[in-house]
Motif scaffolding. Structure first.
Motif, short mmCIF file in Angstrom:
data_model
loop_
_atom_site.label_atom_id
_atom_site.label_comp_id
_atom_site.label_asym_id
_atom_site.label_seq_id
_atom_site.Cartn_x
_atom_site.Cartn_y
_atom_site.Cartn_z
N TYR A 17 0.78 -1.28 -0.04
CA TYR A 17 -0.14 -0.01 -0.02
C TYR A 17 0.93 1.29 0.08
O TYR A 17 0.44 2.18 -0.75
CB TYR A 17 -0.90 -0.12 1.02
CG TYR A 17 -1.88 1.05 1.14
CD1 TYR A 17 -3.35 0.65 0.60
CD2 TYR A 17 -1.95 2.44 1.50
CE1 TYR A 17 -4.16 1.77 0.40
CE2 TYR A 17 -2.57 3.33 1.55
CZ TYR A 17 -3.99 3.01 1.22
OH TYR A 17 -4.84 4.15 0.85
N SER A 76 -5.23 0.36 -4.97
CA SER A 76 -4.65 -0.89 -4.68
C SER A 76 -5.94 -1.81 -4.52
O SER A 76 -5.52 -3.13 -4.77
CB SER A 76 -3.89 -0.73 -3.21
OG SER A 76 -3.04 0.06 -3.35
N GLN A 83 -7.06 -4.14 0.79
CA GLN A 83 -6.44 -3.07 0.57
C GLN A 83 -7.27 -1.94 1.12
O GLN A 83 -6.74 -1.01 1.51
CB GLN A 83 -5.93 -2.69 -0.78
CG GLN A 83 -4.40 -3.67 -1.01
CD GLN A 83 -3.49 -3.18 -0.24
OE1 GLN A 83 -3.21 -2.36 0.57
NE2 GLN A 83 -2.58 -4.19 -0.63
N GLY A 87 -5.98 0.57 3.80
CA GLY A 87 -6.21 2.01 3.62
C GLY A 87 -6.43 2.83 4.84
O GLY A 87 -5.74 3.54 5.31
#
Length: 105
Positions: A17, A76, A83, A87
């Motif tokens: 990420y 992503s 993801q 995040g």
């Protein structure tokens, strides 16, 4: 506050990420967009909060996609839905939550 320990798999997801979010403009957009999206979810679960949650969610995603325009990469989560959670972890790390790798995994 105690640090949250990430296993090898989640450490790798976090590193991926971070690699996908190098542009400072993208990082800025994500610092705004992620809390808007995350905050809209519990707010939208109430009838009273729904009118506010919808624009928060929409504007939050707008910031996300503008950030990825600057980055020149697709989000992503397109490749790995986990993801989306990463995040939120990235954002919480930016605001001071400690995430550490675990040893021997």
């Amino acid at each position: 506050m105690f640090p949250i320990k990430l296993n090898q798999e989640w450490t790798g997801l976090m590193e991926q990420y971070q690699q996908d979010h190098q542009d400072p403009r993208n990082q800025f957009c994500h610092k705004i967009g992620i809390p808007l999206i995350a905050g809209s979810l519990p707010l939208g679960a109430t009838i009273i909060g729904l009118p506010l949650a919808v624009p928060m969610f929409t504007v939050g995603w707008g910031f996300q996609f503008v950030g990825h325009y600057f980055e020149g990469k697709k989000p992503s989560f397109v490749e790995d839905r986990r993801q989306l959670l990463v995040g939120v972890m990235w954002w919480t790390k930016k605001v001071g939550l400690k995430l550490v790798k675990t040893a021997n995994e």
